[in-house]
Design an enzyme around this catalytic site. Sequence first.
Site, PDB file in Angstrom:
ATOM      1  N   ASP A 351       0.854  -1.214   0.000  1.00 45.91           N
ATOM      2  CA  ASP A 351       0.000   0.000   0.000  1.00 45.91           C
ATOM      3  C   ASP A 351       0.874   1.243   0.000  1.00 45.91           C
ATOM      4  OD1 ASP A 351      -2.871  -0.793   0.056  1.00 45.91           O
ATOM      5  OD2 ASP A 351      -2.203  -1.837   1.867  1.00 45.91           O
ATOM      6  N   THR A 352       0.295   2.294  -0.607  1.00 45.25           N
ATOM      7  CA  THR A 352       1.180   3.288  -1.170  1.00 45.25           C
ATOM      8  C   THR A 352       0.477   4.628  -1.328  1.00 45.25           C
ATOM      9  OG1 THR A 352       2.141   1.484  -2.432  1.00 45.25           O
ATOM     10  CG2 THR A 352       2.595   3.687  -3.250  1.00 45.25           C
ATOM     11  N   VAL A 353       1.261   5.728  -1.458  1.00 45.10           N
ATOM     12  CA  VAL A 353       0.731   6.972  -2.002  1.00 45.10           C
ATOM     13  C   VAL A 353       1.471   7.278  -3.294  1.00 45.10           C
ATOM     14  CG1 VAL A 353      -0.002   7.927   0.206  1.00 45.10           C
ATOM     15  CG2 VAL A 353       2.290   8.471  -0.644  1.00 45.10           C
ATOM     16  N   ILE A 413       5.871  -0.827  -5.502  1.00 43.57           N
ATOM     17  CA  ILE A 413       5.576   0.568  -5.850  1.00 43.57           C
ATOM     18  C   ILE A 413       6.338   0.990  -7.102  1.00 43.57           C
ATOM     19  CG2 ILE A 413       4.950   1.137  -3.500  1.00 43.57           C
ATOM     20  CD1 ILE A 413       7.585   2.588  -3.160  1.00 43.57           C
TER      21      ILE A 413
END
Length: 545
Positions: A351-353, A413
């Site tokens: 999970d990431t931005v 990512i």
Amino acid sequence: MTAFAQDRWQARSMVMTQGGIVATSQTLASQAGAQILARGGSAVDAAIAANAVLSLVEPMMSGPGGDLFAMYRDAKTGKLTGINASGWSPAGLSIDWLKAHDFYTMPSTGIHAVSVPGAVDGWAKMHQRFGKLPWRDLFQPVIYYARNGFPVTEIIQYDWENSAGKLQDPYARSVYLPGGRAPKVGEIFRNPDLARAYEILADQGPKAFYKGPIAEAILATSRQLGGTLTAADFANYEAEWVQPLSTTYRGWNVYQMPPNGQGIGTLEMLNIMEQFPIPEYSQTSAEAFHYKIEAQKLAYQDLKRWIGDPRKVKVPTEGLRSKEYAKERAKLIDPIKAQCDSEPGEPPGHDTVYLSVIDREGNIVSWIQSISDIFGSGVVVDGFALQDRMGGFSFDPKHPNALAPHKRPYHTIIPGFLEKGDQHIGFGIMRGMNQAQAQAQFVSNIVDHHMNMQAALEAPRFTKLTIGGCDVRIESRVPEETRDELNRRGHVLNVGGEYSAYMGGGQAVMLDSSTGVHSAASSPRKDGAAIPEPDPYFGTSTKRN
């Protein structure tokens, strides 16, 4: 890439301006970056400021305790530069050490899941090469919001509340679960410890994180929890400048970062998709979805088998992105039947931005940063969570991605870049293993189905978060007749919401060099927006450089 107002189904319009734009997954972060642009900052300056604010307002996804990958396109030269700021494993942690301490898989929580965070060194190297404003100025927005607070937004609150169980340590709970619970939607949240950490980082520079007081705090926590991290693990860490990889897709150039990330999977998937007449079908047709799903299965089997840290093992990168290899893989796809038992091929030779920025001069950054799983390892130091990237390693000592000293794990990512002629697009889509397949679908939406960036981000998608099998998650906006046909072909569908979080939110910015117009898009699957920089006549406080 034209969109018409009449009868359109997309929810938002693209943002367009001749100035800069910042697109992130939370509006305060976008606003912070836009203000940095208005003060004369570069695209990289704005990205760092926005990223820092995201670490506060979307804390379960990003922060200084995580890693970074980014691509930068220089408007004057057209050169694309990449940086791999993924951290490495502790020198003292090995598969044998873990087995001796009763671990039978790679840990995904706790101190043994923590690798050296690379994001801060990535910020520093990008700023040194491409920044304009002083380093200290970039952290003033996050320091302000961390001290004064901000209202928690809707989608972020859902992730926060539903991952609260991961925060078991009393200090972690005191930071992120004030009063013993996650903040409610609209509730004001403050993080004074994070404000102090950023003040130290702003005043002392990146050395504070790797050789100074922040490193000391992380190492003290590691010792207390029985971890193996050492001062040398931090002091010797360096982010790496890399050359992005590329392929062509029906006349467009598509760029991804080289391994240890999964970007090569996007390129392989597109090369396989190129073997089929996808442009002849509508975006929501069973035929288009079938070919894309089958291409995903083949590409992801190869990711699982071959990707590791190229500094430590030989990765068949050129083979995986070869057009000839894609043709051979494509022969395994049955046009009317789902393949449920695909295998990796033999290529020759979390999970990431995500955020994207374009500045007034047309420089573009495609920027992705993460602490891996939600709230990372669950270990919190100085108001921020440490990543759990060690869980990305294989526990098999013979695998290319096996744990070894100062090795970088397989990474999910990936920032993306796409261009043809006068159009130059920085883009990315979040959520772990979803990313490579979601990016391939985004590219197809633009190239095959002639959508603009906003429509391409919003369009209904599928995702497979497991390797192999015929299960696939798909959004309910896909027409029922399409879903019925996919079921007949042997796909096992799990139908999600209209804008399912499993599909990952995304952002994109574009330069049209023929007109000088800058555009941006932001996915409705997140709380964010694309925000243009204020024009000078609104009264900015610093003269533009």
